[in-house]
Write an enzyme that holds these catalytic residues in place. Structure first.
Site, PDB file in Angstrom:
ATOM      1  N   SER A 166       8.931 -21.963  -0.573  1.00  0.00           N
ATOM      2  CA  SER A 166       7.942 -22.401   0.312  1.00  0.00           C
ATOM      3  C   SER A 166       8.475 -22.735   1.697  1.00  0.00           C
ATOM      4  O   SER A 166       9.765 -22.756   1.870  1.00  0.00           O
ATOM      5  CB  SER A 166       7.503 -23.961  -0.181  1.00  0.00           C
ATOM      6  N   SER A 217       4.583 -20.367  -3.455  1.00  0.00           N
ATOM      7  CA  SER A 217       4.909 -20.843  -2.167  1.00  0.00           C
ATOM      8  C   SER A 217       3.988 -21.812  -1.656  1.00  0.00           C
ATOM      9  O   SER A 217       2.808 -21.507  -1.484  1.00  0.00           O
ATOM     10  CB  SER A 217       5.168 -19.452  -1.295  1.00  0.00           C
ATOM     11  N   ASP A 227       3.181 -22.916   1.688  1.00  0.00           N
ATOM     12  CA  ASP A 227       3.292 -22.584   3.380  1.00  0.00           C
ATOM     13  C   ASP A 227       2.345 -23.336   4.128  1.00  0.00           C
ATOM     14  O   ASP A 227       0.828 -22.976   4.036  1.00  0.00           O
ATOM     15  CB  ASP A 227       2.933 -21.053   3.554  1.00  0.00           C
TER      16      ASP A 227
END
Length: 373
Positions: A249, A287, A289
Site C-alpha cells: 500500500s 494495496s 492506495d
C-alpha cells in the site's frame, strides 16, 4: 503482566526522529546521483515543506527485536486547524485500507486536523490521540465533533503489528516535533517498518515549483511507501535485474499553495497516481492506495462558525495542467527517495535489505539515466 524492569527498558528504546538511530548519511537521495525526474525544478528543500507553512514531524519506535513502527504528522499550517480549516480532498486509487476521516473530507471539502500516518492496527489509537490533541487546543473548548484524518499502511512483516505499541504521547510528540525545512526520509516515523518492491523503504518527499508565468506555485509530496509492482526508476527497468514484489500500500500526501478548491484538489490528487504508476506500481488487489491533498492558500481558509465562505480568487480549470505535471513528477521522485534513503532493517525475525546502491547506480548509468563522464 510485564515486570517494571521490562517496561523501563521498552520505554528507553522509544526514539524520536532526531535521536540515537540516525539515518545513514551515506545513502543519497536520487537527485544527489544526478538523476532528474521530469522537467520542473524542485523547491529549496525538495520536500513537501517547500509549500509555505507546511510542517512535518515524526515519532519513530524501535524497541527490542520486534517493534519497528511510528507516526508521521503533516501540518498544513501551524495554527489551530479546527478554527482555520484548509480546503482538502481524498482520492482513492484502491480502497484496501483503513483511512479514517476521508468521507467527511470529501463531503465538506475541508481538512480540520493534522494529517497523521501510521501502522494499520494503530489507526484507532492514533485517531483517538489526535482527537484528544484537538480538544485540548486553546479555542476548542466547546468543540463536540472532530474529524481526525489518519492514514496507514501495514508494517506487519518487520513490526509486531499486533502489539499496537503507539501511545498518545507518541502522537503528541510527532505533532510537537513538526517543523519546516528538510524532512527526514527513509526509516523514520510511519516508514520505520515499511517495504516497497521488496526493498526497505519508508518516508520520501519531493517538490516542484512552477514558472512565474504559470503562477509560481509550489507542489509538495510526502509518501509512506509500502507497496509493490515491477520497479522502474526514471524509466529504467530495474526489476528485470533486481527482482520485484507484487503487493502492499501507499499513502501520498500532496500540498500546494495554489488557490484551488475541493473539486480541483480532487483532480490534482488523481494525477498523483500517474507518478505512482511511473515507478512500476500495479495497484494490486491488496494495496491501499490513497492520496490526501490540501491547499495552504491563506485566502481559502475556512473559519469555524462563520456563516459565509468567500474565498479569494481561485485558479480556473485552464490553469491546472502545470500543477498536474508538478504532482506527477514530485510523487515519482518522493517514492524513489523513500527507497534510496532507507537502510537495511531487521525485525520480527525478518531482515529486509535496502535498495542496493551499487547495482542500481550501474543500471541507471547503463540506461543513460545518469550521465557518465
Amino acid at each position: 503482566m510485564r515486570s517494571t524492569a521490562t517496561v523501563l527498558v521498552t520505554l528507553s528504546l522509544t526514539i524520536s526522529a532526531s535521536s540515537a538511530f540516525p539515518q545513514t548519511e551515506a545513502r543519497p537521495r536520487i537527485r544527489d546521483l544526478g538523476v532528474r525526474i521530469g522537467i520542473l525544478q524542485p523547491g529549496p528543500s525538495n520536500a513537501i515543506t517547500d509549500v509555505p507553512g507546511v510542517k512535518v514531524g515524526h515519532t519513530t519506535l524501535i524497541r527490542g527485536d520486534n517493534i519497528r513502527t511510528g507516526v508521521t504528522a503533516i501540518l498544513p499550517h501551524g495554527g489551530n486547524l479546527f478554527q482555520e480549516k484548509v480546503p482538502g480532498a481524498v482520492f482513492v486509487g484502491n480502497a484496501f485500507g483503513k483511512l479514517i476521516g476521508s468521507t467527511q473530507v470529501n463531503e465538506l471539502g475541508e481538512i480540520e486536523t493534522p494529517i497523521l500516518l501510521t501502522s494499520t492496527l494503530a489507526v484507532g489509537r492514533v485517531a483517538d490521540a489526535l482527537i484528544s490533541y484537538m480538544l485540548k487546543l486553546p479555542g476548542n473548548e466547546s468543540v463536540k465533533s472532530v474529524n481526525p484524518l489518519v492514514g496507514e499502511t501495514n508494517d506487519g512483516y518487520l513490526n509486531d503489528i499486533r502489539a499496537r505499541p503507539i501511545a498518545e504521547e507518541d502522537v503528541f510528540s510527532a505533532i510537537a516535533n513538526a517543523k519546516g525545512g528538510p524532512v527526514e526520509e527513509g526509516v523514520v516515523g510511519a516508514g520505520t517498518g515499511t517495504i516497497a518492491f521488496g526493498f526497505k523503504s519508508g518516508i520520501g518527499t519531493s517538490s516542484r515549483t512552477l514558472a512565474d508565468s504559470d503562477g509560481g506555485y509550489t507542489v509538495g509530496v510526502l509518501v509512506q511507501a509500502n507497496f509493490g509492482g515491477i520497479l522502474s526508476i526514471a524509466g529504467v527497468p530495474v526489476a528485470k535485474e533486481l527482482g520485484s514484489h507484487p503487493d502492499g500500500s501507499i499513502i501520498i500526501v500532496v500540498a500546494t499553495d495554489a488557490p484551488i478548491d475541493h473539486r480541483n484538489l480532487n483532480r490534482l490528487a488523481s494525477r498523483a497516481m500517474l507518478g505512482l504508476a511511473r515507478t512500476g506500481s500495479n495497484e494490486s488487489n491488496g494495496s491501499g492506495d490513497y492520496v490526501i491533498d490540501f491547499s495552504t492558500a491563506p485566502g481559502l481558509r475556512i473559519q469555524a462558525g462563520s456563516p459565509m465562505y468567500q474565498p479569494n480568487m481561485l485558479l480556473t480549470n485552464d490553469r491546472m495542467s502545470p500543477l498536474f505535471e508538478a504532482v506527477i513528477e514530485a510523487t515519482e521522485e518522493a517514492i524513489y527517495n523513500s527507497l534510496f534513503r532507507a537502510r537495511d532493517m531487521t525485525g520480527s525475525g525478518h531482515t529486509v535489505k535496502a535498495l542496493p546502491l551499487k547495482e542500481t547506480i550501474e543500471l541507471l548509468k547503463k540506461h543513460g539515466a545518469i550521465s557518465t563522464p
